[in-house]
Design a protein around this motif. Structure first.
Motif, mmCIF file in Angstrom:
data_model
loop_
_atom_site.group_PDB
_atom_site.id
_atom_site.type_symbol
_atom_site.label_atom_id
_atom_site.label_comp_id
_atom_site.label_asym_id
_atom_site.label_seq_id
_atom_site.Cartn_x
_atom_site.Cartn_y
_atom_site.Cartn_z
ATOM 1 N N ARG A 270 38.277 37.149 37.232
ATOM 2 C CA ARG A 270 37.292 36.241 37.570
ATOM 3 C C ARG A 270 36.553 35.693 36.301
ATOM 4 N NH1 ARG A 270 36.784 35.926 43.122
ATOM 5 N NH2 ARG A 270 36.582 33.615 42.620
ATOM 6 N N LEU B 252 33.413 31.651 34.670
ATOM 7 C CA LEU B 252 32.470 31.566 35.527
ATOM 8 C C LEU B 252 31.123 30.883 34.707
ATOM 9 C CD1 LEU B 252 32.494 34.964 37.225
ATOM 10 C CD2 LEU B 252 33.548 32.821 38.208
ATOM 11 N N GLY B 253 30.080 30.450 35.504
ATOM 12 C CA GLY B 253 29.058 29.830 34.908
ATOM 13 C C GLY B 253 27.958 30.933 34.299
ATOM 14 N N ALA C 279 34.418 24.924 39.169
ATOM 15 C CA ALA C 279 34.794 25.814 38.304
ATOM 16 C C ALA C 279 33.657 26.788 37.665
ATOM 17 C CB ALA C 279 35.169 25.197 36.943
ATOM 18 N N LEU C 280 32.415 26.512 38.013
ATOM 19 C CA LEU C 280 31.361 27.378 37.904
ATOM 20 C C LEU C 280 31.344 28.824 38.558
ATOM 21 C CD1 LEU C 280 28.125 24.869 37.915
ATOM 22 C CD2 LEU C 280 29.095 26.438 35.721
ATOM 23 N N GLY D 114 34.421 29.880 39.735
ATOM 24 C CA GLY D 114 35.822 30.260 39.528
ATOM 25 C C GLY D 114 36.736 29.737 40.272
ATOM 26 N N GLN D 115 36.293 28.516 40.970
ATOM 27 C CA GLN D 115 37.346 27.966 41.910
ATOM 28 C C GLN D 115 37.494 26.593 41.003
ATOM 29 O OE1 GLN D 115 38.074 28.443 45.191
ATOM 30 N NE2 GLN D 115 36.834 30.227 45.252
#
Lengths: 367, 213
Positions: free
Chosen positions: A271, A274-275, B156-157, B159-160
């Motif tokens: 994953r 990410l942010g 996207a933050l 993970g999508q």
């Protein structure tokens, strides 16, 4: 050249992103329908409003004895009025104004406050391009960034030791480590091998040579003797979710964890991208990700909400970090010799113009 | 500048991102429309509900996505659900306002004529008011769809993010091809979706053909 054009394009993508983060942005109703109210788009600049009236550093005529800022007053003695920094623009990630190793620490330790902090990417191409083109005077990059040397930027010396031991450290969920204690033995030797030179070289291959992080890491692991487990592999039937934030170094670290585990037959779910910590820490706690690379001092001060427990001693900082992670049901493995600290850079031209070589130079009175 | 060889080797990845982008958009718009449609019918009956509904949806519209996701992740994880909660709440304001505006735009004489012909309240709604309101409702759907296609990127933050993820990865790796591919495909998606909705509206409202849209 390629980097520049790339960054300019990326800038518009990020502007779009930041406009989007407020919810809408440019929604326009076609003629004949009720116009939709467009919400205010978040401004991407954060001005420390009180710069002019309160330059952060106490003036000699008002000795702020006992105030925490007193220790950070400019060493110049006769500093009265605005500092050099208060005439300059800093380019940094959006979270900088709240971070102890960024704006907060600069104010407390150095007594400097910038005219404006322009929100850019976390030490990425946008910041590099903004510094290079003079859109910001000072840029926040990471000390392991190969672009500093390649672009010939001047890294301002952190002469009052604001940045502490930001060695890379894997953070893992307690539950996962308890169930598979061998993960520590698999990952730790690789952290030991990750020296500053190795890390900067890996970063260079990804950010300058544009190689894919997975390929770069695969080669690095093979060169350093990663063995594919034969027969009874420890990871048989176990699943580990490796996370990373949206920064190439993080993806490199994520790939190291993922590929080492995969070589031992773990089923790895990536994953990546990410942010920032506001997303990944809740995700770790919620069990959405199991393993993530962090930076000891910065992560400790994030977890303890800026209590100032980090020091220049990585072992002590890591120990404190593990204590603070305990209630979150997280822990940390061994840290790497490689560090990646916040580094404030200027162009050679800016350095010459203001005679800058260290951070405390920014606390001199404004010209 | 564009690495065609990379595109060739990664068609599967690109198709997957595009499919994810489309899925995120379609679910968001469908769920958003279902909720807004129900809300609008309620508002149509009980006028005083308009202010509370629009202020709640207006409030949702202004929540920064990062804050929303940081709040939701402990409960719903880095999941499709978290992404959709954000995306759906961002469609509500546009859709409710347009649907209500469409229903309000039905001329009073037409309504009276329907009453005079002995239509019940629900007959009047489904056979007279909604068909007449359709162009304005579809206009709202078009804005919501195109906006959502752009907004999917912020997921996207967590993970999508579909094509947004592709662009962000390209940006982090300083690999322009990934950004161009994501950009071109998301613009194409928005243009095609908009045109498709417009055509669907034309087909559903044959009486307005040749007139204003």
């Amino acid at each position: 050249m390629r980097l520049n054009r790339m960054a300019a394009f990326g800038a518009s993508v990020l502007v779009l992103l930041s406009a989007c983060t407020t919810g809408g942005g440019g929604a326009q109703a076609p003629a004949g329908t009720t116009p939709v109210q467009v919400p205010p788009v978040a401004t991407d600049t954060i001005s420390p409003g009180a710069t002019q009236t309160d330059p952060g550093a106490p003036t000699p005529s008002s000795p702020a004895a006992g105030s925490p800022a007193a220790s950070g007053s400019p060493s110049g003695g006769g500093a009265s009025g605005p500092t050099l920094a208060s005439t300059l623009v800093l380019g940094a990630p959006p979270e900088c104004p709240e971070r102890p190793f960024c704006a907060v620490g600069l104010r407390k330790k150095y007594g400097i406050e910038f005219k404006e902090i322009r929100a850019l990417d976390p030490g990425g191409p946008l910041t590099v391009a903004a510094v290079e083109k003079g859109q910001v005077d000072v840029g926040l990059l990471f000390t392991s960034d190969p672009a500093i040397a390649i672009k010939g930027f001047v890294l301002l010396e952190d002469d009052k030791q604001l940045q502490l031991s930001d060695n890379l450290i894997p953070v893992i969920r307690r539950e996962v480590l308890d169930a598979s204690p061998e993960i520590a033995d698999l990952i730790n030797p690789w952290m030991a091998k990750l020296t500053q030179e190795e890390l900067t070289e890996l970063n260079r291959r990804v950010s300058i040579d544009q190689e894919a992080p997975a390929d770069v890491v695969e080669e690095w692991l093979a060169e350093n003797g990663l063995q594919q487990a034969q027969g009874e592999a420890p990871g048989q039937g176990k699943r580990v979710v490796v996370g990373s934030t949206n920064f190439y170094e993080q993806e490199i670290l994520g790939e190291i964890f993922a590929q080492v585990l995969e070589a031992n037959a773990y089923d790895v779910d990536r994953r990546f991208n990410l942010g920032n910590r506001e997303i990944v820490f809740p995700a770790l706690q919620a069990g959405e990700i199991d393993l993530l690379a962090e930076y000891i001092a910065t992560a400790l001060e994030f977890v303890n909400k800026g209590k100032g427990e980090a020091s220049a001693d990585p072992a002590a900082t890591a120990q404190k970090f593990r204590q603070r992670l305990e209630p979150l049901r997280l822990t940390a493995l061994d840290y790497a010799p490689a560090t990646d600290q916040n580094g404030f850079v200027v162009t050679q031209e800016t350095a010459r113009k203001y005679d800058l070589s260290k951070l405390s130079d920014l606390a001199r009175p404004a010209p | 500048m564009i690495r065609w060889d990379w595109i060739g080797r990664n068609l599967d990845d690109i198709a997957e991102s595009l499919a994810e982008h489309l899925t995120l958009t379609v679910i968001a718009v469908l769920v958003g429309f279902a909720l807004s449609f129900a809300a609008s019918l309620l508002i149509h009956r009980r006028r005083w509900l308009y202010a509370p509904f629009t202020s709640v949806s207006g409030f949702l519209y202004t929540i920064p996505s990062l804050a929303l996701f940081a709040f939701l992740v402990p409960f719903t994880g880095l999941s499709l659900l978290t992404a959709e909660i954000g995306l759906v709440s961002y469609t509500l304001l546009i859709l409710i306002r347009n649907t209500v505006a469409g229903l309000d735009g039905v001329p009073a004489e037409v309504r009276e004529a329907a009453d005079g012909m002995g239509y019940s309240r629900s007959q009047r709604l489904w056979r007279v008011e909604l068909p007449l309101a359709l162009p304005v409702i579809v206009a709202g759907l078009r804005i919501a769809t195109v906006t959502t296609i752009g907004l999917v990127m912020v997921t996207a933050l967590i993970g999508q993010g579909g094509l947004g993820q592709l662009m962000l990865r390209g940006f982090n790796r300083q690999f322009p091809t990934m950004i161009y591919v994501g950009f071109v495909l998301s613009v194409a998606l928005a243009v095609i979706a908009d045109a498709a909705l417009l055509l669907a509206q034309r087909a559903l409202t044959p009486w307005s053909r040749g007139g204003v849209r």
